[in-house]
Design an enzyme around this catalytic site. Sequence first.
Site, PDB file in Angstrom:
ATOM      1  N   ASP A 202       0.970  -1.554   0.235  1.00 55.20           N
ATOM      2  CA  ASP A 202      -0.235  -0.135  -0.098  1.00 55.20           C
ATOM      3  C   ASP A 202       0.537   1.354  -0.085  1.00 55.20           C
ATOM      4  O   ASP A 202       2.145   1.566   0.714  1.00 55.20           O
ATOM      5  CB  ASP A 202      -0.424  -0.039   1.652  1.00 55.20           C
ATOM      6  CG  ASP A 202      -2.043  -1.128   1.509  1.00 55.20           C
ATOM      7  OD1 ASP A 202      -2.393  -2.029   0.171  1.00 55.20           O
ATOM      8  OD2 ASP A 202      -1.837  -1.813   2.180  1.00 55.20           O
TER       9      ASP A 202
ATOM     10  N   ASP B  42       0.556   4.936   1.056  1.00 55.97           N
ATOM     11  CA  ASP B  42      -0.437   6.595   0.589  1.00 55.97           C
ATOM     12  C   ASP B  42      -0.160   7.706   0.255  1.00 55.97           C
ATOM     13  O   ASP B  42       1.734   7.972   0.425  1.00 55.97           O
ATOM     14  CB  ASP B  42      -0.830   6.696   2.173  1.00 55.97           C
ATOM     15  CG  ASP B  42      -1.448   5.318   2.524  1.00 55.97           C
ATOM     16  OD1 ASP B  42      -2.287   4.940   2.083  1.00 55.97           O
ATOM     17  OD2 ASP B  42      -1.525   5.111   3.255  1.00 55.97           O
TER      18      ASP B  42
ATOM     19  N   ASP C 120      -0.146   9.575  13.609  1.00 51.53           N
ATOM     20  CA  ASP C 120       0.341   8.643  15.045  1.00 51.53           C
ATOM     21  C   ASP C 120       1.732   8.615  15.463  1.00 51.53           C
ATOM     22  O   ASP C 120       2.103   8.310  16.523  1.00 51.53           O
ATOM     23  CB  ASP C 120      -0.564   7.472  14.742  1.00 51.53           C
ATOM     24  CG  ASP C 120      -0.179   6.853  14.078  1.00 51.53           C
ATOM     25  OD1 ASP C 120       0.789   6.685  13.356  1.00 51.53           O
ATOM     26  OD2 ASP C 120      -0.616   6.256  13.428  1.00 51.53           O
TER      27      ASP C 120
END
Length: 456
Positions: free
Chosen positions: A77, A79, A153
């Site tokens: 993935d 992003d 985060d």
Amino acid sequence: MSSIIKSVKSWFASPATETPGAGTSTQIITRDQHSISRKDISDNALKVLYRLSNAGYESFLVGGGVRDILLGLHPKDFDIATNATPEQIKELFRNCRIIGRRFRLAHILFGRDVIEVATFRAHCDDNIQQAKEGMILRDNVYGDIEEDAIRRDFTINALYYNIKDFSVHDFCDGLADLRKRQLRMIGDPETRYREDPVRMLRAVRLACKLNLTIEPNTLKPVAELSHFLEQVPAARLWEEYRKLFLAGAAKLTFQKLREYGLFHALFPATDRALKHDDETQTQAIEQLVLDALENTDTRIASEQTVNPAFLMAVMLWQPLLESTEALQQKGNNFNDAFFKSMARVLNAQNQHISIPRRYALVIRDIWSMQLRLPAYHGKKAWSIFEHPRFRAAYDFLLLRSQSDPRQKELADWWTKFQEADASDRRQMLQKTGSGKKRKRRKPRNQKRQPANKNKH
């Protein structure tokens, strides 16, 4: 692993360039000082990065894609973060759809491949909707890249790869934490967990998946705040469940979730079963779960498919048996109690992790087949063998036989039946009485003899 550590250390061999006005912790690592190459990034992600950049927007690969490449892994993935708004992104890409209410995101679709693009976010208390406990309900306040980094985060997820000059921007000492193999929260951990309780699950997942140590201050509030996971929508936790247990480190993740007091929030009925007064029974339940998790990790490591329904069926097996026993004590026969309990257990679990209907049907099939597998006499054996869920049900039986010796004979029979050729299968069925056609007896019309009252 040593080569990865060596690669990370090489980033610090020469001093990084500080960004003017961005603070002393902000570093720009030039192309010759890091190991990221465009060949490690998917073609679709590169298309999005370049189109944004060519249109005059800032365009960065961010988060797990950057982190994993630096660790020598191969991310699936990718992003992207940009200063373009979702509407501006949609103007550039016809294959774009805007999703989300809590966080508005742009998804660029390339067939089944989805590239997620987020607009830089800022922290502005006046425009962020929060619950009284601190959980962020809606947040679409846009900012610049430095503000966006602080909103992320963990420090190792606040690394940005700039497609313009191929540099890595590090705003929170994420590279230093990667070098230490440490997972550290950006900002005050308790506040960040209250903003989004799922971060507690993410901390465990990343630590187990990447073989990292959770920094003490980041770990400290977790057990105390675990109950905040009850506020998270059950539908969202289905995706978290998949990420937790289908990433190749399911067994370790399970152990850490229990150690940190988080497992109960996801599987309360299973957690209670694992704390049974009968130590022997508790060990058998735990062994079944651990065997299933280990089997899942092995399959993922060998790039075999894994259905999330199978592991869910294992997790809820003991609660199903306990519910069945409780209904039997109320006068239900076993079969009725068993099938009523399937609905009860799944409905109760849906309050915590919402199981999509298509997976719930698979779980029901796996469970109900456990009652059919022992009935392999006559033509039933072929009916069972040809059932579309036979293989999953058989695998489930094999796992049960590892922790319950009473199931071993049955599991061995079905193993032998699958491995046998056509002739041997016929012989096996003949031994069970299925080789001979039985004449169907007509029901007798004669009256039943009165029962012998003296018979015990």
